[in-house]
Each structure stands twice: as C-alpha cells, then as structure tokens.
Write a protein that holds these residues in place. Structure first.
Motif, PDB file in Angstrom:
ATOM      1  N   ALA A 186       0.862  -1.154  -0.090  1.00 13.34           N
ATOM      2  CA  ALA A 186       0.092  -0.124  -0.023  1.00 13.34           C
ATOM      3  C   ALA A 186       0.927   1.342  -0.104  1.00 13.34           C
ATOM      4  CB  ALA A 186      -0.774  -0.046   1.337  1.00 13.34           C
ATOM      5  N   ILE A 187       1.961   1.345   1.037  1.00 17.77           N
ATOM      6  CA  ILE A 187       2.910   2.418   0.855  1.00 17.77           C
ATOM      7  C   ILE A 187       3.546   2.498  -0.292  1.00 17.77           C
ATOM      8  CG2 ILE A 187       4.801   3.285   1.900  1.00 17.77           C
ATOM      9  CD1 ILE A 187       3.935   1.770   4.538  1.00 17.77           C
ATOM     10  N   LEU A 188       4.087   1.333  -1.032  1.00 16.18           N
ATOM     11  CA  LEU A 188       4.734   1.528  -2.122  1.00 16.18           C
ATOM     12  C   LEU A 188       4.043   2.106  -3.470  1.00 16.18           C
ATOM     13  CD1 LEU A 188       7.326   0.600  -3.479  1.00 16.18           C
ATOM     14  CD2 LEU A 188       6.672  -1.605  -3.956  1.00 16.18           C
ATOM     15  N   LYS A 189       2.980   1.391  -3.543  1.00 10.74           N
ATOM     16  CA  LYS A 189       2.044   1.761  -4.708  1.00 10.74           C
ATOM     17  C   LYS A 189       1.413   3.127  -4.638  1.00 10.74           C
ATOM     18  CE  LYS A 189      -0.182  -2.153  -4.540  1.00 10.74           C
ATOM     19  NZ  LYS A 189      -1.025  -3.187  -4.778  1.00 10.74           N
ATOM     20  N   THR A 190       1.049   3.452  -3.440  1.00 11.16           N
ATOM     21  CA  THR A 190       0.445   4.887  -3.478  1.00 11.16           C
ATOM     22  C   THR A 190       1.572   5.648  -3.687  1.00 11.16           C
ATOM     23  OG1 THR A 190      -1.092   3.933  -1.602  1.00 11.16           O
ATOM     24  CG2 THR A 190      -0.832   6.360  -2.034  1.00 11.16           C
ATOM     25  N   SER A 191       2.715   5.577  -2.732  1.00  9.16           N
ATOM     26  CA  SER A 191       3.640   6.708  -3.172  1.00  9.16           C
ATOM     27  C   SER A 191       4.267   6.962  -4.660  1.00  9.16           C
ATOM     28  CB  SER A 191       4.727   6.525  -2.066  1.00  9.16           C
ATOM     29  OG  SER A 191       5.382   5.401  -2.402  1.00  9.16           O
ATOM     30  N   ILE A 192       4.615   5.773  -5.218  1.00  8.34           N
ATOM     31  CA  ILE A 192       4.965   5.386  -6.642  1.00  8.34           C
ATOM     32  C   ILE A 192       3.945   5.915  -7.524  1.00  8.34           C
ATOM     33  CG2 ILE A 192       6.101   3.951  -8.456  1.00  8.34           C
ATOM     34  CD1 ILE A 192       7.793   4.735  -6.082  1.00  8.34           C
TER      35      ILE A 192
ATOM     36  N   PRO B 151      -2.675   6.968 -12.558  1.00 10.22           N
ATOM     37  CA  PRO B 151      -3.643   6.851 -11.963  1.00 10.22           C
ATOM     38  C   PRO B 151      -3.913   5.302 -11.476  1.00 10.22           C
ATOM     39  CG  PRO B 151      -3.938   8.129 -13.719  1.00 10.22           C
ATOM     40  CD  PRO B 151      -2.645   7.595 -14.054  1.00 10.22           C
ATOM     41  N   ALA B 152      -3.811   4.105 -12.328  1.00  8.90           N
ATOM     42  CA  ALA B 152      -3.849   2.816 -12.230  1.00  8.90           C
ATOM     43  C   ALA B 152      -3.204   2.375 -10.989  1.00  8.90           C
ATOM     44  CB  ALA B 152      -3.427   2.210 -13.629  1.00  8.90           C
ATOM     45  N   LEU B 153      -1.760   2.637 -11.022  1.00 13.15           N
ATOM     46  CA  LEU B 153      -1.191   2.180  -9.831  1.00 13.15           C
ATOM     47  C   LEU B 153      -1.536   2.841  -8.388  1.00 13.15           C
ATOM     48  CD1 LEU B 153       1.297   0.462  -8.937  1.00 13.15           C
ATOM     49  CD2 LEU B 153       2.872   2.288  -9.131  1.00 13.15           C
ATOM     50  N   LEU B 154      -1.884   4.080  -8.656  1.00 12.04           N
ATOM     51  CA  LEU B 154      -2.490   4.827  -7.145  1.00 12.04           C
ATOM     52  C   LEU B 154      -3.795   4.161  -6.718  1.00 12.04           C
ATOM     53  CD1 LEU B 154      -2.543   7.082  -5.357  1.00 12.04           C
ATOM     54  CD2 LEU B 154      -3.418   8.640  -6.872  1.00 12.04           C
ATOM     55  N   ALA B 155      -4.867   3.703  -7.679  1.00 12.42           N
ATOM     56  CA  ALA B 155      -5.704   3.096  -7.559  1.00 12.42           C
ATOM     57  C   ALA B 155      -5.390   1.798  -6.799  1.00 12.42           C
ATOM     58  CB  ALA B 155      -6.866   2.909  -8.371  1.00 12.42           C
ATOM     59  N   ASP B 156      -4.621   1.119  -7.259  1.00 16.19           N
ATOM     60  CA  ASP B 156      -4.064  -0.291  -7.047  1.00 16.19           C
ATOM     61  C   ASP B 156      -3.907  -0.068  -5.295  1.00 16.19           C
ATOM     62  OD1 ASP B 156      -4.211  -3.075  -7.051  1.00 16.19           O
ATOM     63  OD2 ASP B 156      -2.343  -3.016  -7.807  1.00 16.19           O
TER      64      ASP B 156
END
Length: 309
Positions: free
Chosen positions: A35-41, A48-53
């Motif tokens: 969650a930390i990795l995908k939200t920050s990256i 937007p796709a990675l942030l949503a994931d």
C-alpha cells in the motif's frame, strides 16, 4: 456446504490456530508495504492505475486487521453460552472480507468508468505514467502470486473460511495488478484508454469473487445442509450400522473447521427403546470416528410403527 471438503483435515487446534494467524499476519504485513509502495510511486510516477491499486491495498490492510481480530476471537475456548466454542467467528470474518471485496470492486469499477468516459469525451488530462511504475506493478504481481499459493495451501490445510477468503483476495489482487501492468504498458505506446478499460474488467471479476465469498460464508452461518458428496458419505456410514433401516434426514451446523450433525434414522418398531438408543449411540460413534472434522453427532430415531426416540 460449498466451502467444505470431505478430505482429511486432521490438524491439532494449536497448529491450526498458529497456521491461520501466520497466513493472516503475513497478508497484513505484505499489504501494508505494498500500500505504501504503490500509493507513493503512483503519485510520483503519475499513474492513476497504480495509485488506485495502492488504494485497493490500503483497503486490504483494513480488512486484514478485521480478519485478524476475528481469527483470534474464534480460538477462544468454549464457555457456558458457547458450548461448541467461538469458531463461528471464522465465517463472520469471511463475511467481512466478502463485503470489503465487493465494496472495493464497485469503487474501482466506478472510477474506471468515469476515467474511460473522460477519454471518450476528450477531456482527460492523463499523459502517461513513468516507466518505473511498471516495475512496481510487476513486483506486485510476483508478490501476490507467492502469497496466493501459500495462503491457499494454508486455507486447504486448516479449512478456515477466513484464510480461504484472504487467499481469494490475493488472487483478485493478481488480476488487479495485471490490469495495472497492461494499462501502464499500453500507455507507454499512447493507448491511455486501455488503463481504465482494463480496470473496469478486473473490477467485475473481483465483484464476482466477493459475491462468492459472501455466499459461502452465509451458507455456513445459515446452517446449509451438507453438499452431495458429504451427504452421501454420512448416509453410507450410518446405513451400514446394524439396526439402521433407513436414513430420514441429514442436517449439519458448522463450527469453524468442524461439523455438528443432526441425523434422523428409522429402526425396527419391534425393538425396545434401549435397543433403539444403542443403535443411535453406535451411529454417533461411527460418524465421529469415520469423518475427522465431525465434532458431534445427534441421532434421532423413528421406529417403523411411528414411535420416536
């Protein structure tokens, strides 16, 4: 019961508790880090796709904590008010997982459809994501693949519905991360609309799994009768007991990994009540000894002349 297998589940209560806690704890740790990795990256890489994931993983963290609470509560010993223990909490935990999965699926689908309409109307300002976001998405697929295999193995070994539900959600995350991979990869070639379309498709698959989890856990809590294979196994063992003339009905109540069976049989109307009780006791012993996940059996007998025991 759809969540049940008639295969052997011989495992001590202590080992079952330990394995279940390990699977849930590992899922929690992995989802926190992802969650930390995908939200920050996702933010830094403008994906937007990675942030949503990443938001999806954040929701995973929330319900992993909830499931952890339910799994631990399920291992409380029996008491006067709960003579069979508290293992029903496992099915309640699975119910919570199903609700979270469905909520997440609806959220992802709605966001994806809105983004897709923006592309169709030509008002989207999305210009593609950084290449390193693709590596994070691929890493997510790899990690979730390992977690899915491990957790599914533990779920089968413990027959714990909460762990099985977490394993199913790991599988959903593989689909979601794969869609992110496809979306980011296609965006590198200018096909930005693939991102929201893939997200919407995956959301439908996630929704289907969430509904399945809800159905299985609801069946457990609503005392659904055993599935055909288990029903045949119970009937075969009981009918082979001397004195049993016919099986009238088979019902079961689930308590975690165990079943409590309520069985009605027919016996010869000419025998005494004591003889009928002896046959019922023998049926109980046969089923408890013959099916390792049966905790207790309650046998009611009807005689062929209409009297009951």
């Amino acid at each position: 019961m759809s969540a049940y297998s008639i295969s052997s589940t011989s495992i001590s209560t202590t080992d079952r508790s330990k394995l279940s806690n390990q699977a849930v704890s590992l899922a929690l740790i992995a989802n926190v880090l992802l969650a930390i990795l995908k939200t920050s990256i996702g933010i830094l890489g403008h994906s937007p796709a990675l942030l949503a994931d990443g938001i999806n993983s954040t929701s995973d963290v929330v319900y992993n904590i909830v499931v952890s609470v339910f799994v631990r509560a399920a291992h409380k010993p029996a008491d006067d008010e709960h003579p069979y223990g508290h293992t029903q909490f496992e099915s309640v935990g699975a119910l919570v997982v199903g609700a979270f999965v469905i909520t997440t699926a609806i959220t992802i689908f709605w966001d994806s459809i809105n983004s897709l309409f923006d592309f169709i109307k030509g008002v989207s300002g999305y210009a593609g994501s950084a290449r390193y976001t693709l590596y994070v998405a691929l890493f997510t697929v790899f990690i979730k693949g390992l977690l899915s295999i491990y957790t599914r193995k533990i779920g089968k070994k413990t027959n714990n519905p909460s762990v099985i539900a977490v394993a199913q959600d790991h599988r959903n995350d593989i689909f979601a991360a794969s869609a992110v991979v496809i979306g980011i990869a296609m965006s590198q070639f200018g096909y930005h609309w693939v991102d929201p379309l893939a997200g919407a498709i995956v959301a439908v698959l996630i929704l289907k799994t969430g509904i399945g989890i809800l159905q299985d856990s609801t069946d457990d809590l609503m005392d659904t009768v055993p599935g055909q294979a288990l029903n045949e196994q119970i009937s075969e063992l009981a009918s082979q007991t001397p004195g049993v003339q016919e099986i009238d009905s088979v019902k079961a109540h689930r308590f975690g990994q165990f079943l409590v069976i309520n069985l009605t049989i027919f016996v010869d109307g000419a025998i005494s009540v004591d003889q009928g009780d002896a046959i019922a006791d023998q049926v109980e012993n046969v089923l408890v000894d013959g099916i390792d996940f049966v905790r207790a059996v309650h046998v009611h007998y009807h005689s062929t002349n209409g009297s009951r025991g």
